[in-house]
Design a protein around this motif. Structure first.
Motif, mmCIF file in Angstrom:
data_model
loop_
_atom_site.group_PDB
_atom_site.id
_atom_site.type_symbol
_atom_site.label_atom_id
_atom_site.label_comp_id
_atom_site.label_asym_id
_atom_site.label_seq_id
_atom_site.Cartn_x
_atom_site.Cartn_y
_atom_site.Cartn_z
ATOM 1 N N UNK A 1 -10.006 -32.737 17.269
ATOM 2 C CA UNK A 1 -9.088 -32.630 18.639
ATOM 3 C C UNK A 1 -8.229 -33.837 18.319
ATOM 4 N N UNK A 2 -7.073 -33.186 19.134
ATOM 5 C CA UNK A 2 -5.874 -34.514 19.391
ATOM 6 C C UNK A 2 -6.639 -35.571 20.221
ATOM 7 N N UNK A 3 -7.958 -35.148 20.808
ATOM 8 C CA UNK A 3 -8.326 -36.356 21.833
ATOM 9 C C UNK A 3 -9.064 -37.335 20.795
ATOM 10 N N UNK A 4 -9.099 -37.004 19.510
ATOM 11 C CA UNK A 4 -9.563 -38.446 18.585
ATOM 12 C C UNK A 4 -8.538 -39.273 18.455
ATOM 13 N N UNK A 5 -7.217 -39.049 18.423
ATOM 14 C CA UNK A 5 -6.170 -39.871 18.279
ATOM 15 C C UNK A 5 -6.300 -41.232 19.284
ATOM 16 N N UNK B 1 -12.481 -44.063 27.542
ATOM 17 C CA UNK B 1 -12.599 -43.386 28.799
ATOM 18 C C UNK B 1 -13.446 -42.361 29.032
ATOM 19 N N UNK B 2 -13.599 -41.683 28.036
ATOM 20 C CA UNK B 2 -14.428 -40.367 28.137
ATOM 21 C C UNK B 2 -15.251 -40.134 26.702
ATOM 22 N N UNK B 3 -16.537 -39.581 27.198
ATOM 23 C CA UNK B 3 -17.452 -39.360 26.351
ATOM 24 C C UNK B 3 -16.901 -38.612 25.214
ATOM 25 N N UNK B 4 -16.115 -37.386 25.631
ATOM 26 C CA UNK B 4 -15.418 -36.648 24.425
ATOM 27 C C UNK B 4 -14.634 -37.123 23.373
ATOM 28 N N UNK B 5 -13.636 -38.095 23.814
ATOM 29 C CA UNK B 5 -12.772 -38.755 23.076
ATOM 30 C C UNK B 5 -13.701 -39.864 22.019
ATOM 31 N N UNK B 6 -14.588 -40.341 22.630
ATOM 32 C CA UNK B 6 -15.440 -41.506 21.722
ATOM 33 C C UNK B 6 -16.131 -40.581 20.620
ATOM 34 N N UNK B 7 -16.737 -39.348 21.241
ATOM 35 C CA UNK B 7 -17.642 -38.600 20.142
ATOM 36 C C UNK B 7 -16.451 -38.152 19.247
ATOM 37 N N UNK B 8 -15.588 -37.679 19.362
ATOM 38 C CA UNK B 8 -14.619 -36.980 18.489
ATOM 39 C C UNK B 8 -14.289 -37.920 17.391
ATOM 40 N N UNK B 9 -13.954 -39.306 18.085
ATOM 41 C CA UNK B 9 -13.347 -40.367 17.108
ATOM 42 C C UNK B 9 -14.518 -40.642 16.120
ATOM 43 N N UNK C 1 -6.746 -29.562 17.127
ATOM 44 C CA UNK C 1 -5.844 -28.715 18.222
ATOM 45 C C UNK C 1 -5.875 -29.508 19.463
ATOM 46 N N UNK C 2 -4.904 -28.807 20.383
ATOM 47 C CA UNK C 2 -4.782 -29.542 21.863
ATOM 48 C C UNK C 2 -5.714 -28.380 22.652
ATOM 49 N N UNK C 3 -5.111 -28.427 23.928
ATOM 50 C CA UNK C 3 -5.966 -27.508 24.852
ATOM 51 C C UNK C 3 -6.013 -26.019 24.361
ATOM 52 N N UNK D 1 -6.281 -33.168 7.266
ATOM 53 C CA UNK D 1 -6.163 -33.002 8.944
ATOM 54 C C UNK D 1 -5.062 -32.214 9.048
ATOM 55 N N UNK D 2 -5.182 -31.554 10.099
ATOM 56 C CA UNK D 2 -3.976 -30.585 10.402
ATOM 57 C C UNK D 2 -3.933 -30.427 12.102
ATOM 58 N N UNK D 3 -2.892 -30.806 12.454
ATOM 59 C CA UNK D 3 -2.665 -30.795 13.942
ATOM 60 C C UNK D 3 -2.128 -29.539 14.388
ATOM 61 N N UNK D 4 -2.632 -28.734 15.258
ATOM 62 C CA UNK D 4 -2.327 -27.352 15.630
ATOM 63 C C UNK D 4 -2.040 -27.609 17.038
ATOM 64 N N UNK D 5 -0.574 -27.088 17.348
ATOM 65 C CA UNK D 5 -0.214 -26.842 18.947
ATOM 66 C C UNK D 5 1.026 -25.911 18.740
#
Length: 317
Positions: free
Chosen positions: A112-116, A136-144, A167-169, A232-236
Motif C-alpha cells: 500500500x502507499x500507506x507503507x511509505x 499513528x495507525x495500525x494499518x500503516x505500521x503493519x504494512x511497513x 496502490x492508493x485508495x 515494487x509498483x506504485x499504482x494510482x
C-alpha cells in the motif's frame, strides 16, 4: 479458462480487490485455474477454499500453484491491534513461508502507499522511497512491518519472483456498501451522500487522496502475476485529489499536488488506468446510493438488495 494454463491462488478473494482480481484473471487465456481463499464461504460460483491465513495449513492449497497473490487483510477491529496484527502480519508471514515450502515460483503481495514514510512536501516519490510507514495507525505500521519481512524473504529466496503492488485508495461500485460498513458505519446512510446534499466541504490544505478504480488495479495484479517482473509498483490514477477536486465531484463549494508517480508500472507492466481517480470516487458514491454489493460475504449488499443482486450477477468471474 484453459486447463493447461497457470494455476493461481488468490488469498482474500472475496473482498473489494479480490473479486476484481479473480474476474481479471478469469478473462486471461494464460490462466488455467484460479483458487480463491477466504475465511467465510461465498455464494459466488468459482472455486473457493475456506481458510484463515492466520491459522490454517496453506501448503495443500498452494501445492502446484504457479503464482500466489496475497490480498487478505483485516481492517477491523481497529481497537484490537493484537487481532489485526495476528491476521495481517503473522498471516502474511505464514503465506510467504507456505509458498516457499511448496516451491511456488511467483508471489505477488498487496502492499500500500500507506507503507511509505511520510514527507513534509508534495513532491512525488518513487518506489525506492523508504517504507517505514507512520506510527499513528495500525494499518500503516503493519504494512511497513510486512515490507521489512518481505525484503528479508526476497533476499533469502532469490529463485522466487516477488512482486509488491502499492496502490492508493481503491473504489468500485460493488464495494461501496462494504466500505461504508467498514469506515462509515450505519450512521452514514448511502442515500445522504448525494452531491445535491453536500453543499460545502472543508477546505483542508494538507488533504491529498490518491485513488484508483478497483478494476484497473485488478488488471495491474493480473499483469504482475503473469509477466516476468519483480520489485515494487506504485499504482494510482490521475489526478491526485484535494478538497477542491472532491468539491467538484460532489458539486459543493470548498470552504497543488503533483501527478501520482506510477511511471514504473506504465513502462514495465504496460499498465494504464481506464478510469480516472474522479471516476473511481463517483463509482463509489453511486454504489453507496444504490446499495450495490456483490454476492460474497464481505461485499454483501445492504439489507433489501440481496435478491436483486443474487439474480443479476453472472455465475463466473
Amino acid at each position: 479458462m484453459s486447463s493447461s494454463g497457470k494455476r493461481i491462488v488468490v488469498t482474500g478473494a472475496t473482498g473489494n480487490v479480490g473479486t476484481a482480481v479473480v474476474r481479471a484473471l478469469g478473462s486471461d487465456p494464460e490462466v488455467g485455474s484460479i483458487v480463491g481463499l477466504a475465511r467465510r464461504p461465498s455464494r459466488w460460483k468459482t472455486e473457493f477454499v475456506a481458510a484463515d491465513v492466520a491459522r490454517d495449513d496453506l501448503r495443500a492449497v498452494f501445492d502446484g500453484a504457479d503464482v500466489v497473490i496475497h490480498l487478505a487483510w483485516l481492517f477491523q477491529p481497529t481497537h484490537r491491534p493484537e487481532v489485526t496484527w495476528r491476521a495481517n502480519v503473522l498471516g502474511s508471514i505464514r503465506v510467504f513461508e507456505a509458498a516457499q515450502a511448496m516451491r511456488v515460483p511467483s508471489l505477488v503481495y498487496a502492499s500500500s502507499i500507506g507503507a511509505y514514510s511520510p514527507r513534509d512536501d508534495d513532491h512525488p516519490v518513487t518506489e525506492d522511497w523508504p517504507t517505514h510507514g507512520s506510527p499513528k495507525a495500525a494499518y500503516t505500521r503493519e504494512k511497513a512491518y510486512v515490507e521489512r519481512v518481505l525484503e528479508a524473504f526476497d533476499r533469502s529466496h532469490p529463485r522466487m519472483r516477488v512482486v509488491r503492488v502499492r496502490p492508493g485508495f481503491l473504489f468500485q461500485k460493488a464495494a461501496a456498501p462494504e466500505q461504508r460498513r467498514l469506515f462509515g458505519g450505519p450512521l452514514v446512510p448511502g442515500k445522504l451522500l448525494r452531491p445535491s446534499l453536500v453543499p460545502i466541504l472543508p477546505d483542508i490544505p494538507q488533504l491529498r487522496i490518491q485513488t484508483a478504480h478497483t478494476e484497473d488495479v485488478a488488471d495491474a495484479y493480473r499483469r504482475c502475476a503473469l509477466q516476468d517482473v519483480k520489485g515494487a509498483f506504485n499504482i494510482a490514477a490521475d489526478p491526485v485529489l484535494d478538497t477542491r477536486a472532491l468539491a467538484r465531484i460532489f458539486g459543493a463549494k470548498p470552504v497543488k499536488v503533483p501527478a501520482p508517480f506510477v511511471r514504473r508500472a506504465r513502462e514495465e507492466l504496460g499498465w494504464t488506468p481506464r478510469y480516472s481517480s474522479e471516476d473511481a470516487i463517483e463509482a463509489f458514491l453511486k454504489g453507496l446510493r444504490e446499495g450495490e454489493g456483490f454476492p460474497t460475504e464481505p461485499l454483501k449488499p445492504d439489507v433489501g438488495r440481496g435478491h436483486e443482486l443474487a439474480t443479476g450477477v453472472g455465475e463466473r468471474p
